[in-house]
Structures are given as structure tokens and as C-alpha cells.
Design an enzyme around this catalytic site. Sequence first.
Site, PDB file in Angstrom:
ATOM      1  N   HIS A 170     -11.372  -5.996   5.070  1.00 39.43           N
ATOM      2  CA  HIS A 170     -10.832  -7.050   5.933  1.00 39.43           C
ATOM      3  C   HIS A 170     -11.674  -8.328   5.827  1.00 39.43           C
ATOM      4  O   HIS A 170     -11.151  -9.437   5.792  1.00 39.43           O
ATOM      5  CB  HIS A 170     -10.862  -6.621   7.405  1.00 39.43           C
ATOM      6  CG  HIS A 170      -9.953  -5.491   7.747  1.00 39.43           C
ATOM      7  ND1 HIS A 170     -10.423  -4.254   8.107  1.00 39.43           N
ATOM      8  CD2 HIS A 170      -8.607  -5.414   7.796  1.00 39.43           C
ATOM      9  CE1 HIS A 170      -9.412  -3.458   8.383  1.00 39.43           C
ATOM     10  NE2 HIS A 170      -8.288  -4.125   8.189  1.00 39.43           N
TER      11      HIS A 170
ATOM     12  N   GLN B 236       3.456  -3.231   1.332  1.00 45.06           N
ATOM     13  CA  GLN B 236       3.482  -4.192   2.448  1.00 45.06           C
ATOM     14  C   GLN B 236       3.413  -5.622   1.927  1.00 45.06           C
ATOM     15  O   GLN B 236       4.151  -6.505   2.366  1.00 45.06           O
ATOM     16  CB  GLN B 236       2.306  -3.893   3.384  1.00 45.06           C
ATOM     17  CG  GLN B 236       2.059  -4.956   4.440  1.00 45.06           C
ATOM     18  CD  GLN B 236       1.020  -4.531   5.457  1.00 45.06           C
ATOM     19  OE1 GLN B 236       1.319  -3.771   6.366  1.00 45.06           O
ATOM     20  NE2 GLN B 236      -0.204  -5.019   5.335  1.00 45.06           N
TER      21      GLN B 236
HETATM   22  O1  PAF Z   1      -1.999  -4.098   7.304  1.00 44.95           O
HETATM   23  C1  PAF Z   1      -2.100  -4.076   8.554  1.00 44.95           C
HETATM   24  O2  PAF Z   1      -3.187  -3.936   9.113  1.00 44.95           O
HETATM   25  C2  PAF Z   1      -0.846  -4.202   9.394  1.00 44.95           C
HETATM   26  O3  PAF Z   1       0.225  -3.561   8.801  1.00 44.95           O
HETATM   27  C3  PAF Z   1      -0.481  -5.657   9.748  1.00 44.95           C
HETATM   28  C4  PAF Z   1      -0.156  -6.472   8.503  1.00 44.95           C
HETATM   29  C5  PAF Z   1      -1.651  -6.298  10.480  1.00 44.95           C
HETATM   30  C6  PAF Z   1       0.730  -5.694  10.663  1.00 44.95           C
HETATM   31  O4  PAF Z   1       0.510  -4.991  11.846  1.00 44.95           O
END
Ligand code: PAF
Length: 282
Positions: free
Chosen positions: A37, A153
Site C-alpha cells: 500500500h 480489480q
Molecule cells: O483493493 C482494495 O483494497 C479494495 O478492493 C478497494 C479498491 C479499496 C475497494 O474497497
Amino acid sequence: MKIFTSPEQMGEWSNARHREGKTIALVPTMGCLHDGHLSLIDKAKEYADLVIVSIFVNPMQFGPGEDLDAYPRQLEIDCSLIKSRGADLIFAPAETDIYDSSFQTCISITKLASGLCGANRPGHFDGVATVVTKLFNITRPDFAVFGQKDFQQLAIITQLVKDLNIPLQVIGSPIVRETDGLAMSSRNKYLVGEERQTALCLSQSIARAKELVRDLAVPQDVTEIIVEVKTIIAASGATVEYAEIVDRKTLVSQQQIDSNSIIVVAAKIGGHVRLIDNSILQ
Ligand code: PAF
């Protein structure tokens, strides 16, 4: 470090910064931050003057029986990590700030969400697409940064932004790995004892697939590669959920490797920790 919980306050802040001529990048997260992150914050800073990190464990993307309640939460630690990495603002709404009692809208992506994780987690990507659209509308960024570990995603959000003419640029950021190859994930926290070692089967099977792509005769048939990947995962004691070679743009399964091929794997470790990993093949 400012922490907003109110969508209205958040939107006003972004409008004011835009009026000053500043650009904004959003890093959406569900908290429990790790170096992966934090690398998204670094990437965001390459693109924009200001970086917002959102922290929201989104109930809409968890299916029945999934780990919504157990999902690790550590707001205070996250805030200090975000601050030390040099982001400008945290948006950490409560569930009722995002979904009030009258909420009834769902954004649904069809083809890209139908296979892989989408096939195994019904409704998951509807939940992701809906919350991400809301986060975009609330924070009004010029850029939004997502990790490539969640490859499906990233593809879905890129498509969503295009389909709905959302005025921002989606940026993908490389997977960050532990020194032994395990892709960083908030869910690695669930691994106990030997499961941490077992979890290496994902990155190891991918490394083997890459070796085979390099060494096998051309044109390459994916069947042999997939069989070997699944064997490595099963031999470690994990359960394969899927292992496929897909086109990185359409996510359609491929029979032959080409320059768009990406290998994607999902496996359950110790029967309870679902992990994913992927790599471009050529
Ligand atoms: O990847 C994540 O942590 C989640 O899917 C996100 C993009 C924050 C959406 O809740």
C-alpha cells in the site's frame, strides 16, 4: 495530517485544492496497510501534487461467509504509516457515511467480472465497482492508484472509468513482494505457523510458469504450464481455486502465450486464507 470522515467535508477540501490549481491522487484502501500500500502512495506522489488515502472496509464487496468481521483493522497504525509516507490526507468514513439506510444503487461490470475471482466471489466486483465509484465522486481525484496484485480489480476499474466517462486516470502499480517472493497482502496476517511457508506456492508456481515459457518450444501450449502450476500448488498442501493464463486486457483465457499473456492464480492456504498472485509472462 487531516483525517476526514464526512464525504461533504472531503469533497469541499478537494474542490478547494482544485481551485488552487493542485492535482490530486487517490489511493483507495481497506486499511491494514503494508509496504505494498505504501508503495501506492509513492506512485501517487509521482503523478499528483496531493495524495489522499482512503480507508474503508467495504461491506458490499464481502460475500456471505467471507472475512468481513475478521478483516484486520488498525486505524491508528495506518494513520501514522500514511503520515510517515508523506500523503496529505486520510479519508476514513464510517459505514453509514458511505451507505445510508436508503442506499440502493449497484454498479455492475459484466464480462471482465465474470471469471477468475468474480466466478469464485459472486457480487464481489459489484461491491468494489460501486464503492470505488463513490470514492471517486467524493474525493474527486485526477489520478487513482491501484495495485497490480488485484489484477482483475485493476482491469475492471480501468473499464469502469472508461465506460462511465469518469474524469480521472487509473494508474497500476507493481506488486510488492516479501524477500522470499510472497506477494504482500493484508490477508497474509491470517497465515499461522507453516501456512506462511505453504503460501510461497503461489509465487513459486508463477516462477516455474515463467521458466517454462522461457524454455518450452514455440508456439507454447498453455495446458502443460497450467498443469505444472496446479501441481506445485497442490503439492504444497494448498487448494487451487484457479490457475489460468489470460489476456491482460480482456482477461479471456488463452491457449497460446503471446505478449499480452498474464498468469493469474488463486489458492486457499490451510483451508482458510485465500491468496492471489499474478505475473506478466513475457
Ligand atoms: O483493493 C482494495 O483494497 C479494495 O478492493 C478497494 C479498491 C479499496 C475497494 O474497497
